[in-house]
Design a protein around this motif. Structure first.
Motif, PDB file in Angstrom:
ATOM      1  N   GLU A  18       0.973  -1.294   0.116  1.00 33.02           N
ATOM      2  CA  GLU A  18      -0.167  -0.073  -0.043  1.00 33.02           C
ATOM      3  C   GLU A  18       0.838   1.422   0.158  1.00 33.02           C
ATOM      4  OE1 GLU A  18      -3.317  -0.147  -0.377  1.00 33.02           O
ATOM      5  OE2 GLU A  18      -3.833   1.778  -0.131  1.00 33.02           O
ATOM      6  N   ILE A  46       1.172   3.952  -3.199  1.00 35.02           N
ATOM      7  CA  ILE A  46       0.933   5.457  -2.797  1.00 35.02           C
ATOM      8  C   ILE A  46       2.283   6.236  -3.191  1.00 35.02           C
ATOM      9  CG2 ILE A  46       0.283   7.430  -1.338  1.00 35.02           C
ATOM     10  CD1 ILE A  46      -1.440   5.432   0.429  1.00 35.02           C
ATOM     11  N   GLU A  72      -4.049  13.349   0.050  1.00 38.99           N
ATOM     12  CA  GLU A  72      -5.384  13.380   0.917  1.00 38.99           C
ATOM     13  C   GLU A  72      -6.310  12.380   0.138  1.00 38.99           C
ATOM     14  OE1 GLU A  72      -6.573  17.471   1.146  1.00 38.99           O
ATOM     15  OE2 GLU A  72      -8.548  17.009   1.768  1.00 38.99           O
ATOM     16  N   GLU A  73      -6.172  12.204  -1.029  1.00 40.80           N
ATOM     17  CA  GLU A  73      -7.275  11.194  -1.442  1.00 40.80           C
ATOM     18  C   GLU A  73      -6.808   9.927  -0.881  1.00 40.80           C
ATOM     19  OE1 GLU A  73      -6.968  11.445  -5.954  1.00 40.80           O
ATOM     20  OE2 GLU A  73      -7.756   9.324  -5.935  1.00 40.80           O
ATOM     21  N   GLU A  74      -5.648   9.395  -0.786  1.00 35.72           N
ATOM     22  CA  GLU A  74      -5.316   8.334  -0.334  1.00 35.72           C
ATOM     23  C   GLU A  74      -5.587   8.105   1.361  1.00 35.72           C
ATOM     24  OE1 GLU A  74      -4.365   5.596  -1.768  1.00 35.72           O
ATOM     25  OE2 GLU A  74      -3.833   6.555  -3.971  1.00 35.72           O
ATOM     26  N   LYS A  75      -5.450   9.054   1.835  1.00 30.58           N
ATOM     27  CA  LYS A  75      -5.831   8.946   3.302  1.00 30.58           C
ATOM     28  C   LYS A  75      -7.166   9.004   3.690  1.00 30.58           C
ATOM     29  CE  LYS A  75      -1.530  10.716   4.803  1.00 30.58           C
ATOM     30  NZ  LYS A  75      -0.381  11.279   5.821  1.00 30.58           N
ATOM     31  N   GLY A  76      -8.009   9.706   2.800  1.00 32.22           N
ATOM     32  CA  GLY A  76      -9.186   9.704   2.683  1.00 32.22           C
ATOM     33  C   GLY A  76      -9.859   8.197   2.472  1.00 32.22           C
ATOM     34  N   LYS A  77      -9.272   7.226   1.919  1.00 28.38           N
ATOM     35  CA  LYS A  77      -9.403   5.818   1.635  1.00 28.38           C
ATOM     36  C   LYS A  77      -9.100   5.077   3.067  1.00 28.38           C
ATOM     37  CE  LYS A  77      -8.163   5.695  -3.199  1.00 28.38           C
ATOM     38  NZ  LYS A  77      -7.208   5.178  -4.138  1.00 28.38           N
ATOM     39  N   GLY A  78      -8.680   5.729   3.975  1.00 34.16           N
ATOM     40  CA  GLY A  78      -8.178   5.072   5.229  1.00 34.16           C
ATOM     41  C   GLY A  78      -7.266   4.120   5.062  1.00 34.16           C
ATOM     42  N   THR A  79      -6.377   4.446   4.401  1.00 37.43           N
ATOM     43  CA  THR A  79      -4.959   3.639   4.244  1.00 37.43           C
ATOM     44  C   THR A  79      -3.863   4.072   4.888  1.00 37.43           C
ATOM     45  OG1 THR A  79      -4.400   4.939   2.299  1.00 37.43           O
ATOM     46  CG2 THR A  79      -5.759   2.835   2.056  1.00 37.43           C
ATOM     47  N   SER A  80      -3.810   5.110   5.569  1.00 36.74           N
ATOM     48  CA  SER A  80      -2.641   5.746   5.973  1.00 36.74           C
ATOM     49  C   SER A  80      -2.680   6.287   7.649  1.00 36.74           C
ATOM     50  CB  SER A  80      -2.269   6.658   5.160  1.00 36.74           C
ATOM     51  OG  SER A  80      -0.657   7.235   5.772  1.00 36.74           O
TER      52      SER A  80
END
Lengths: 308, 308
Positions: free
Chosen positions: A287, A291, B300-308
């Protein structure tokens, strides 16, 4: 040399070795790649673990076409590039290069992925010390652009420039480190920040997780776009880095005076290891890498515009 | 409180003040914003310089609706948030907060953008010291997500949590710094890496430009996605950060032992300022900011997916 004719031999199949294999396979056909390792299950091992280094677990070509060498002689005798990512052990590397030299073509480039053993030490038993240099990746090399090129004082300029050309032509960032410095450059920089990070968590100023959030939402993105000198040069306005130090050199010095000088074994370990484990458990590296690729794609696209 | 009713007063219109204005205007209507500064040309100054803080130089609303206050009393008397970005001068700030306290509503949040003057010192002349804290941005605040929240020992927990909520609701990363430490956290970390950077350039290991390229192609992208602890915790495999230190703690300590301890005024300045100037001239900050936005959008988009 034409890319279609280059033959690369990889010695060692740990994480770094396999990651380099994945990098090369994005540009070369599997038949141009030779892998050498003394492990007896090499074929099934490669088949099982190498695909994990490709996005979505799929390799771009038939991995069974990679040549798996049984002897070192066979592995290197017609290679243009011989890249070792073996154990971090000086004796092993000294013996390896002495053997490689016997069998490899005279103009083959010899690269070591070591993060700490200088080329000058590795080359001690070689007749011709001009061809060996350290090509130290930033992990994982199939994703991260940086390569630190650290020659010994005997490495020839031609070998350095051929090595730089190879990586530049493949969109990577090979930086010539002018002196064999402990830890080279990238690790020294990262470890300096890590030391202060440990100090601040150890003092209870922030937690492990908060410290990471701070870096991820400030320096990380900033330094992706502009390194520290460029950033502070911009921060100084028209007067540049000089203006920056004129304005806040006092604050910089205060921070330096107050910086932590914590050492390995000082007793901070237990609490910080525990926090890291509780916060992150096992990190999903695939993951993270996915990213990171997206961030690097943006940066590469922008640099391609000639803006950075 | 509903966003449509919040009134924010900004004191000081330097780079930080204007950047905060641009941030607030992305969420609030201009009529919810009051700007106070003693400069006589405030109106034309705002009209000329504030638009530069918006992408493509266009503000999202009619800037003439911003209330420009002539007196401090008028500026703060019905505000919910009073944010100062004035000169870095303790006396000025002490006097300011003493005055603000006279006129501001009892529950207004009082924030200082200072990078170095603790809230405990700024609040010395106040009757009620519970409402003041430092909200230190990473420059420029209209783009960078980090806010360091540094309360004094007298700042109330409610004020801290109301301040955190404000920023979190706006997609920012407010981190509560538990102690009033010299330089807070972000600058201490960045300056630790800067010190080692200066040392390595001063020793001739790499140039200013090469050092920046190293950071831009390794730590920058990596730390955008995963901060130093998370990165090394991942680097240690299943054993995490502990495994990392077991594997290469010796190398880390060697780098720390060998680290530069250069100081401001040690004589490295001339050559390094010159290199920065020759390499970068005047940095195009708007270009840097545009690329930074793209990187932050990905994150931000990736964190919005709850991945980080």
């Amino acid at each position: 040399m034409e890319t279609t004719k280059i033959k690369v031999t990889l010695i060692g199949t740990g994480t770094i070795g396999l990651s380099f294999a994945a990098f090369h396979l994005a540009k070369l056909s599997p038949s141009q790649l030779t892998i050498y390792d003394t492990r007896s299950d090499l074929s099934t091992y490669i088949e099982e673990f190498l695909p994990k280094f490709f996005e979505s677990g799929k390799s771009p070509a038939d991995l069974s076409e990679i040549r798996l060498a049984v002897t070192l002689q066979e592995a290197v005798s017609d290679s243009h590039i011989i890249q070792e990512s073996g154990p971090e052990n000086l004796d092993v590397k000294r013996k390896l290069w002495k053997e490689v030299e016997k069998y490899a073509p005279n103009d083959a480039l010899l690269w070591s992925s070591t993060s700490g053993i200088p080329a000058s030490q590795q080359a001690q038993d070689m007749q011709d010390k001009t061809r060996l240099l350290v090509v130290h990746p930033y992990n994982p090399p199939h994703i991260m652009p940086l390569l630190e090129l650290v020659p010994s004082s005997e490495t020839s300029d031609t070998v350095i420039s051929r090595t730089q050309d190879f990586w530049r032509e493949r969109g990577r960032v090979p930086i010539h480190i002018k002196r064999e410095t402990t830890g080279f450059v990238a690790n020294r920089l990262a470890f300096a920040l890590l030391r202060e990070s440990i100090h601040l968590v150890n003092e209870g100023v922030v937690s492990v997780s908060e410290l990471d959030q701070i870096v991820e939402s400030s320096m990380g993105p900033r330094w992706s776009v502009a390194g520290p000198f460029k950033s502070y040069h911009a921060g100084g306005g028209p007067a540049g880095l000089e203006g920056f130090f004129k304005n806040i050199g006092g604050t910089v010095q205060s921070c330096w005076d107050d910086a932590g000088t914590i050492n390995v074994g000082d007793g901070w370990e237990e609490e910080i290891f525990k926090q890291a484990k509780e916060t992150y458990g096992t990190v999903d590296v695939s993951e993270r890498d996915r990213i990171t690729r997206r961030v690097l794609d943006v940066l590469e696209e922008e640099k391609g515009k000639g803006t950075s």
